[in-house]
Write a protein that holds these residues in place. Structure first.
Motif, PDB file in Angstrom:
ATOM      1  N   GLY A  25       0.886  -1.068  -0.166  1.00 25.06           N
ATOM      2  CA  GLY A  25       0.285   0.119   0.083  1.00 25.06           C
ATOM      3  C   GLY A  25       0.795   1.340   0.114  1.00 25.06           C
ATOM      4  O   GLY A  25       1.985   1.232  -0.322  1.00 25.06           O
ATOM      5  N   LYS A  26       1.003   2.043   0.486  1.00 24.26           N
ATOM      6  CA  LYS A  26       0.527   3.635   0.397  1.00 24.26           C
ATOM      7  C   LYS A  26       3.114   3.615   1.411  1.00 24.26           C
ATOM      8  O   LYS A  26       2.902   2.849   2.862  1.00 24.26           O
ATOM      9  CB  LYS A  26      -0.086   4.751   0.967  1.00 24.26           C
ATOM     10  CG  LYS A  26       0.300   5.840   0.634  1.00 24.26           C
ATOM     11  CD  LYS A  26      -0.625   7.642   1.068  1.00 24.26           C
ATOM     12  CE  LYS A  26      -0.553   7.405   2.713  1.00 24.26           C
ATOM     13  NZ  LYS A  26      -1.539   8.689   3.263  1.00 24.26           N
ATOM     14  N   TYR A  27       3.691   4.142   0.745  1.00 25.70           N
ATOM     15  CA  TYR A  27       4.511   4.269   1.381  1.00 25.70           C
ATOM     16  C   TYR A  27       4.935   4.928   2.158  1.00 25.70           C
ATOM     17  O   TYR A  27       4.932   5.960   3.697  1.00 25.70           O
ATOM     18  CB  TYR A  27       5.824   3.669   0.802  1.00 25.70           C
ATOM     19  CG  TYR A  27       7.220   3.111   1.145  1.00 25.70           C
ATOM     20  CD1 TYR A  27       7.346   2.419   2.081  1.00 25.70           C
ATOM     21  CD2 TYR A  27       8.325   4.553   0.691  1.00 25.70           C
ATOM     22  CE1 TYR A  27       8.772   2.383   3.090  1.00 25.70           C
ATOM     23  CE2 TYR A  27       9.288   3.874   1.372  1.00 25.70           C
ATOM     24  CZ  TYR A  27       9.848   3.574   2.186  1.00 25.70           C
ATOM     25  OH  TYR A  27      10.556   3.331   2.942  1.00 25.70           O
ATOM     26  N   TYR A  28       4.767   6.596   1.542  1.00 28.22           N
ATOM     27  CA  TYR A  28       4.939   7.709   1.977  1.00 28.22           C
ATOM     28  C   TYR A  28       4.515   8.583   1.223  1.00 28.22           C
ATOM     29  O   TYR A  28       4.008   8.607  -0.130  1.00 28.22           O
ATOM     30  CB  TYR A  28       6.715   7.947   1.766  1.00 28.22           C
ATOM     31  CG  TYR A  28       7.018   9.103   2.241  1.00 28.22           C
ATOM     32  CD1 TYR A  28       7.403   8.265   3.376  1.00 28.22           C
ATOM     33  CD2 TYR A  28       7.954  10.370   1.396  1.00 28.22           C
ATOM     34  CE1 TYR A  28       7.584  10.424   4.412  1.00 28.22           C
ATOM     35  CE2 TYR A  28       7.867  11.007   2.176  1.00 28.22           C
ATOM     36  CZ  TYR A  28       8.205  11.420   3.385  1.00 28.22           C
ATOM     37  OH  TYR A  28       9.114  12.248   4.512  1.00 28.22           O
ATOM     38  N   LYS A  29       4.254  10.016   2.104  1.00 27.68           N
ATOM     39  CA  LYS A  29       3.891  10.710   1.319  1.00 27.68           C
ATOM     40  C   LYS A  29       4.533  12.676   0.716  1.00 27.68           C
ATOM     41  O   LYS A  29       4.547  12.546   1.984  1.00 27.68           O
ATOM     42  CB  LYS A  29       1.995  10.987   1.201  1.00 27.68           C
ATOM     43  CG  LYS A  29       1.379  11.925   0.819  1.00 27.68           C
ATOM     44  CD  LYS A  29      -0.561  12.249   1.789  1.00 27.68           C
ATOM     45  CE  LYS A  29      -1.046  13.826   0.716  1.00 27.68           C
ATOM     46  NZ  LYS A  29      -1.947  13.006   1.531  1.00 27.68           N
ATOM     47  N   PHE A  30       4.842  13.352   0.156  1.00 24.56           N
ATOM     48  CA  PHE A  30       5.316  14.633   0.363  1.00 24.56           C
ATOM     49  C   PHE A  30       4.784  14.936  -0.948  1.00 24.56           C
ATOM     50  O   PHE A  30       4.507  14.893  -1.803  1.00 24.56           O
ATOM     51  CB  PHE A  30       6.593  14.309   0.245  1.00 24.56           C
ATOM     52  CG  PHE A  30       7.309  13.787  -1.432  1.00 24.56           C
ATOM     53  CD1 PHE A  30       7.384  14.515  -2.196  1.00 24.56           C
ATOM     54  CD2 PHE A  30       7.245  11.855  -1.680  1.00 24.56           C
ATOM     55  CE1 PHE A  30       7.863  13.807  -4.181  1.00 24.56           C
ATOM     56  CE2 PHE A  30       7.483  12.033  -2.953  1.00 24.56           C
ATOM     57  CZ  PHE A  30       8.256  12.741  -4.074  1.00 24.56           C
ATOM     58  N   ARG A  31       5.106  16.223  -0.726  1.00 27.31           N
ATOM     59  CA  ARG A  31       4.859  17.345  -1.949  1.00 27.31           C
ATOM     60  C   ARG A  31       6.113  18.244  -2.070  1.00 27.31           C
ATOM     61  O   ARG A  31       7.118  18.076  -1.682  1.00 27.31           O
ATOM     62  CB  ARG A  31       4.355  18.490  -0.830  1.00 27.31           C
ATOM     63  CG  ARG A  31       3.279  20.122  -1.019  1.00 27.31           C
ATOM     64  CD  ARG A  31       2.467  20.576   0.163  1.00 27.31           C
ATOM     65  NE  ARG A  31       1.994  21.458  -0.715  1.00 27.31           N
ATOM     66  CZ  ARG A  31       0.928  21.819  -0.310  1.00 27.31           C
ATOM     67  NH1 ARG A  31       0.878  21.705   0.827  1.00 27.31           N
ATOM     68  NH2 ARG A  31      -0.034  22.981  -0.699  1.00 27.31           N
ATOM     69  N   VAL A  32       5.120  18.672  -3.647  1.00 28.84           N
ATOM     70  CA  VAL A  32       6.379  19.226  -4.221  1.00 28.84           C
ATOM     71  C   VAL A  32       5.955  20.291  -4.569  1.00 28.84           C
ATOM     72  O   VAL A  32       4.934  21.445  -3.940  1.00 28.84           O
ATOM     73  CB  VAL A  32       5.921  18.984  -5.700  1.00 28.84           C
ATOM     74  CG1 VAL A  32       6.559  17.766  -5.672  1.00 28.84           C
ATOM     75  CG2 VAL A  32       4.641  18.647  -6.273  1.00 28.84           C
ATOM     76  N   PRO A  33       6.805  21.614  -4.502  1.00 23.73           N
ATOM     77  CA  PRO A  33       6.496  23.342  -4.679  1.00 23.73           C
ATOM     78  C   PRO A  33       5.585  23.852  -5.814  1.00 23.73           C
ATOM     79  O   PRO A  33       5.144  24.161  -5.079  1.00 23.73           O
ATOM     80  CB  PRO A  33       8.234  24.062  -4.543  1.00 23.73           C
ATOM     81  CG  PRO A  33       9.286  22.611  -4.657  1.00 23.73           C
ATOM     82  CD  PRO A  33       8.266  21.295  -4.743  1.00 23.73           C
TER      83      PRO A  33
END
Length: 140
Positions: A25-33
């Motif tokens: 499933g979901k491993y990691y979530k991050f935001r882009v600039p």
């Protein structure tokens, strides 16, 4: 897709987030600039390229787990990016009809093609052949 067997994949969301998924499933979530429109993965150096609303090509190295210095293009916004599996050039297309090729080894622009100008001049055949050369993929 980050792997051939769909066990690792990446998703670009409309709210400036990117999610990395593994088999469980979901491993990691991050935001882009900036708001993203397309992304491409280069398996040779583990870079994930994200293009979008700005003139920068944001690079995330998945091996190191950090953003690298972005490629700055001559465009106001980018719509699409692809990585050629044979020579590893990253090619991105802009809002203005410009195509830019970047070499990730030297981290410099390899070539720029103004496709909108060439279409106006009526020289569409060499433009199509150049595009086919850049986006030629191996068929299995």
């Amino acid at each position: 897709m980050l792997s051939d067997d769909y066990s690792k994949c990446v998703f670009l969301h409309c709210d400036r987030y990117i999610e990395l998924h593994a088999q469980f499933g979901k491993y990691y979530k991050f935001r882009v600039p900036k708001f993203g429109r397309d992304l491409a993965y280069n398996p040779v150096n583990c870079d994930l390229y994200v293009v979008g609303a700005g003139s920068d090509v944001h690079r995330l190295n998945l091996e190191q787990g950090r953003f690298l210095q972005p490629f700055t293009t001559q465009s106001l916004g980018l719509n699409v990016c692809k990585v050629n599996p044979e020579h590893q050039l990253m090619v991105c297309g802009s809002n203005e009809g410009r195509i830019e090729a970047w070499d990730p080894r030297s981290r410099q622009r390899a070539a720029t093609l103004d496709s909108a100008f060439s279409l106006i001049q009526g020289k569409i055949f060499w433009f199509i052949n150049l595009l086919l050369l850049f986006f030629r993929q191996k068929r299995y």
